[in-house]
Design a protein around this motif. Structure first.
Motif, PDB file in Angstrom:
ATOM      1  N   PRO A 195      -5.509 -15.619   4.131  1.00 12.74           N
ATOM      2  CA  PRO A 195      -5.032 -16.467   5.144  1.00 12.74           C
ATOM      3  C   PRO A 195      -5.878 -16.883   6.340  1.00 12.74           C
ATOM      4  O   PRO A 195      -6.636 -15.907   6.727  1.00 12.74           O
ATOM      5  CB  PRO A 195      -3.790 -16.061   5.807  1.00 12.74           C
ATOM      6  CG  PRO A 195      -3.316 -14.953   4.762  1.00 12.74           C
ATOM      7  CD  PRO A 195      -4.626 -14.519   4.272  1.00 12.74           C
ATOM      8  N   GLU A 196      -6.139 -18.146   6.684  1.00 14.48           N
ATOM      9  CA  GLU A 196      -7.001 -18.450   7.843  1.00 14.48           C
ATOM     10  C   GLU A 196      -6.326 -18.193   9.167  1.00 14.48           C
ATOM     11  O   GLU A 196      -7.006 -17.885   9.979  1.00 14.48           O
ATOM     12  CB  GLU A 196      -7.477 -19.974   7.668  1.00 14.48           C
ATOM     13  CG  GLU A 196      -8.316 -20.316   6.335  1.00 14.48           C
ATOM     14  CD  GLU A 196      -9.543 -19.792   6.378  1.00 14.48           C
ATOM     15  OE1 GLU A 196     -10.254 -19.708   7.731  1.00 14.48           O
ATOM     16  OE2 GLU A 196     -10.153 -19.429   5.672  1.00 14.48           O
ATOM     17  N   THR A 197      -5.042 -18.471   9.302  1.00 17.16           N
ATOM     18  CA  THR A 197      -4.283 -18.593  10.520  1.00 17.16           C
ATOM     19  C   THR A 197      -3.915 -17.019  10.807  1.00 17.16           C
ATOM     20  O   THR A 197      -3.804 -16.405  10.029  1.00 17.16           O
ATOM     21  CB  THR A 197      -2.928 -19.433  10.667  1.00 17.16           C
ATOM     22  OG1 THR A 197      -2.091 -18.920   9.653  1.00 17.16           O
ATOM     23  CG2 THR A 197      -3.492 -20.805  10.302  1.00 17.16           C
ATOM     24  N   THR A 198      -3.801 -17.035  12.213  1.00 20.79           N
ATOM     25  CA  THR A 198      -3.597 -15.361  12.613  1.00 20.79           C
ATOM     26  C   THR A 198      -1.863 -15.267  12.449  1.00 20.79           C
ATOM     27  O   THR A 198      -1.723 -13.976  12.120  1.00 20.79           O
ATOM     28  CB  THR A 198      -4.130 -15.055  14.231  1.00 20.79           C
ATOM     29  OG1 THR A 198      -5.411 -15.460  14.330  1.00 20.79           O
ATOM     30  CG2 THR A 198      -3.497 -13.772  14.517  1.00 20.79           C
ATOM     31  N   VAL A 199      -1.299 -16.389  12.660  1.00 21.44           N
ATOM     32  CA  VAL A 199       0.053 -16.156  12.308  1.00 21.44           C
ATOM     33  C   VAL A 199       0.284 -15.800  10.780  1.00 21.44           C
ATOM     34  O   VAL A 199       1.191 -14.882  10.432  1.00 21.44           O
ATOM     35  CB  VAL A 199       0.852 -17.610  12.361  1.00 21.44           C
ATOM     36  CG1 VAL A 199       2.237 -17.526  12.096  1.00 21.44           C
ATOM     37  CG2 VAL A 199       0.867 -17.760  13.965  1.00 21.44           C
ATOM     38  N   PRO A 206       6.310 -13.916  13.839  1.00 20.41           N
ATOM     39  CA  PRO A 206       4.912 -13.230  14.040  1.00 20.41           C
ATOM     40  C   PRO A 206       4.527 -13.890  15.537  1.00 20.41           C
ATOM     41  O   PRO A 206       3.432 -13.241  16.026  1.00 20.41           O
ATOM     42  CB  PRO A 206       4.263 -14.065  13.056  1.00 20.41           C
ATOM     43  CG  PRO A 206       4.886 -15.123  12.619  1.00 20.41           C
ATOM     44  CD  PRO A 206       6.333 -14.849  13.080  1.00 20.41           C
ATOM     45  N   GLU A 207       4.843 -14.861  15.946  1.00 20.57           N
ATOM     46  CA  GLU A 207       4.124 -15.433  17.251  1.00 20.57           C
ATOM     47  C   GLU A 207       3.887 -14.576  18.456  1.00 20.57           C
ATOM     48  O   GLU A 207       2.890 -14.562  18.796  1.00 20.57           O
ATOM     49  CB  GLU A 207       5.011 -16.824  17.783  1.00 20.57           C
ATOM     50  CG  GLU A 207       5.005 -17.793  16.606  1.00 20.57           C
ATOM     51  CD  GLU A 207       5.806 -17.709  15.644  1.00 20.57           C
ATOM     52  OE1 GLU A 207       6.769 -17.029  15.688  1.00 20.57           O
ATOM     53  OE2 GLU A 207       5.590 -18.498  14.599  1.00 20.57           O
ATOM     54  N   PRO A 208       4.980 -13.465  18.784  1.00 22.33           N
ATOM     55  CA  PRO A 208       4.473 -12.902  19.812  1.00 22.33           C
ATOM     56  C   PRO A 208       3.461 -11.726  19.474  1.00 22.33           C
ATOM     57  O   PRO A 208       2.753 -11.270  20.509  1.00 22.33           O
ATOM     58  CB  PRO A 208       6.130 -11.857  19.977  1.00 22.33           C
ATOM     59  CG  PRO A 208       6.953 -12.781  19.512  1.00 22.33           C
ATOM     60  CD  PRO A 208       6.202 -13.561  18.460  1.00 22.33           C
ATOM     61  N   LEU A 209       3.050 -11.478  18.458  1.00 26.66           N
ATOM     62  CA  LEU A 209       1.991 -10.563  18.004  1.00 26.66           C
ATOM     63  C   LEU A 209       0.824 -11.459  18.029  1.00 26.66           C
ATOM     64  O   LEU A 209      -0.222 -10.647  17.964  1.00 26.66           O
ATOM     65  CB  LEU A 209       2.134  -9.929  16.552  1.00 26.66           C
ATOM     66  CG  LEU A 209       3.511  -8.919  16.757  1.00 26.66           C
ATOM     67  CD1 LEU A 209       3.852  -8.577  15.085  1.00 26.66           C
ATOM     68  CD2 LEU A 209       3.380  -7.967  17.752  1.00 26.66           C
ATOM     69  N   VAL A 210       0.662 -12.661  17.896  1.00 23.72           N
ATOM     70  CA  VAL A 210      -0.549 -13.369  17.509  1.00 23.72           C
ATOM     71  C   VAL A 210      -1.299 -13.258  18.603  1.00 23.72           C
ATOM     72  O   VAL A 210      -2.786 -13.111  18.578  1.00 23.72           O
ATOM     73  CB  VAL A 210      -0.370 -14.982  17.347  1.00 23.72           C
ATOM     74  CG1 VAL A 210      -1.445 -15.780  17.690  1.00 23.72           C
ATOM     75  CG2 VAL A 210       0.518 -15.037  15.945  1.00 23.72           C
ATOM     76  N   PRO A 211      -1.270 -13.291  20.046  1.00 19.22           N
ATOM     77  CA  PRO A 211      -2.289 -13.169  21.059  1.00 19.22           C
ATOM     78  C   PRO A 211      -3.038 -12.015  20.856  1.00 19.22           C
ATOM     79  O   PRO A 211      -4.292 -11.762  21.177  1.00 19.22           O
ATOM     80  CB  PRO A 211      -1.384 -13.407  22.325  1.00 19.22           C
ATOM     81  CG  PRO A 211      -0.201 -14.203  22.137  1.00 19.22           C
ATOM     82  CD  PRO A 211       0.130 -13.566  20.549  1.00 19.22           C
ATOM     83  N   LYS A 212      -2.386 -10.793  20.718  1.00 16.11           N
ATOM     84  CA  LYS A 212      -3.194  -9.552  20.756  1.00 16.11           C
ATOM     85  C   LYS A 212      -3.960  -9.377  19.376  1.00 16.11           C
ATOM     86  O   LYS A 212      -4.848  -8.675  19.332  1.00 16.11           O
ATOM     87  CB  LYS A 212      -2.134  -8.355  20.843  1.00 16.11           C
ATOM     88  CG  LYS A 212      -1.493  -8.185  21.973  1.00 16.11           C
ATOM     89  CD  LYS A 212      -0.765  -6.774  22.087  1.00 16.11           C
ATOM     90  CE  LYS A 212      -0.466  -6.414  23.649  1.00 16.11           C
ATOM     91  NZ  LYS A 212       0.212  -5.365  23.600  1.00 16.11           N
ATOM     92  N   ALA A 213      -3.491 -10.099  18.207  1.00 14.82           N
ATOM     93  CA  ALA A 213      -4.164  -9.952  16.870  1.00 14.82           C
ATOM     94  C   ALA A 213      -5.250 -10.748  16.870  1.00 14.82           C
ATOM     95  O   ALA A 213      -6.106 -10.383  16.155  1.00 14.82           O
ATOM     96  CB  ALA A 213      -3.021 -10.164  15.779  1.00 14.82           C
ATOM     97  N   GLN A 214      -5.073 -11.760  17.713  1.00 12.72           N
ATOM     98  CA  GLN A 214      -6.275 -12.974  17.650  1.00 12.72           C
ATOM     99  C   GLN A 214      -7.580 -12.297  17.540  1.00 12.72           C
ATOM    100  O   GLN A 214      -8.617 -12.665  16.607  1.00 12.72           O
ATOM    101  CB  GLN A 214      -5.831 -14.031  18.460  1.00 12.72           C
ATOM    102  CG  GLN A 214      -6.842 -15.343  18.352  1.00 12.72           C
ATOM    103  CD  GLN A 214      -6.540 -16.126  17.253  1.00 12.72           C
ATOM    104  OE1 GLN A 214      -5.236 -16.372  16.997  1.00 12.72           O
ATOM    105  NE2 GLN A 214      -7.596 -16.577  16.417  1.00 12.72           N
ATOM    106  N   PRO A 215      -8.025 -11.514  18.714  1.00 13.91           N
ATOM    107  CA  PRO A 215      -9.110 -11.224  18.736  1.00 13.91           C
ATOM    108  C   PRO A 215      -9.810 -10.232  17.604  1.00 13.91           C
ATOM    109  O   PRO A 215     -10.853 -10.246  17.321  1.00 13.91           O
ATOM    110  CB  PRO A 215      -9.405 -10.345  20.049  1.00 13.91           C
ATOM    111  CG  PRO A 215      -8.007 -10.914  20.715  1.00 13.91           C
ATOM    112  CD  PRO A 215      -6.986 -11.273  19.871  1.00 13.91           C
TER     113      PRO A 215
END
Length: 192
Positions: free
Chosen positions: A58-62, A27-36
């Motif tokens: 879940p609380e974390t974006t991951v 999931p890590e490569p998708l986190v920066p785009k998903a975070q906002p």
């Protein structure tokens, strides 16, 4: 099921199963785009969701990316196999909206070439969304539950009216026969 449906469903669902599995494993490569998107969406969902559901988000974006991936795998398999196909398609359509907004925000890109690529990806996802919406309402030529319920109610109403008319005719016939019997009894009383 027609041949077209037997081919179309797995083809439509394939990208969701593959990408969903990738999201679960990495999931890590998708986190920066998903975070906002998750930063805005999660508080809103928690606010409107019942507490027993909101507390489980879940609380974390991951973990949200992994959860979305799992939902996409399950929805994709449901659509591909035909077991829960309409629900699977509807769930996939629901997951596709935030994925598209987060993954392809072409309106924010300055570079013309990159913007063009992102716009194409955005429109591709809109096309997938259209296909999923069609799959979600596809009753395979059979009446859907809402149609059956409304037409069943109309048929029941129609049969009730027919029954009432028949009962009215029978009541008239019975009254006529009773009247005739009363006349006959009266005539016999006068004779006898």
């Amino acid at each position: 099921m027609t041949v077209v449906r037997a081919l179309a469903r797995p083809l439509l669902s394939m990208i969701f199963v593959v990408q969903g599995a990738n999201s679960i494993r990495n999931p890590e490569p998708l986190v920066p785009k998903a975070q906002p998107v998750t930063d805005r969406l999660v508080p809103m969902v928690k606010k409107v969701a019942p507490p027993q559901l909101g507390d489980r988000i879940p609380e974390t974006t991951v973990n949200l990316v992994r959860l979305n991936g799992a939902v996409q795998v399950l929805g994709g398999l449901a659509l591909a196999t035909g077991k829960g196909r309409r629900l699977g398609a509807a769930v996939l359509a629901t997951t596709l909206v935030p994925v598209t907004v987060a993954g392809h925000p072409f309106w924010q890109v300055k570079d013309k070439e990159t913007r063009a690529v992102q716009r194409i990806q955005f429109m591709k996802n809109l096309g997938l969304l259209g296909g999923l919406l069609l799959a979600a309402v596809d009753t395979e030529g059979q009446p859907g539950l809402a149609w059956r319920a409304s037409h069943g109610a109309k048929a029941a109403k129609r049969e009730t009216k027919r029954g009432a008319k028949a009962a009215k005719r029978e009541a008239k016939q019975f009254a006529h026969e009773a009247k005739q019997a009363a006349k006959l009894a009266k005539a016999e009383l006068h004779i006898g």
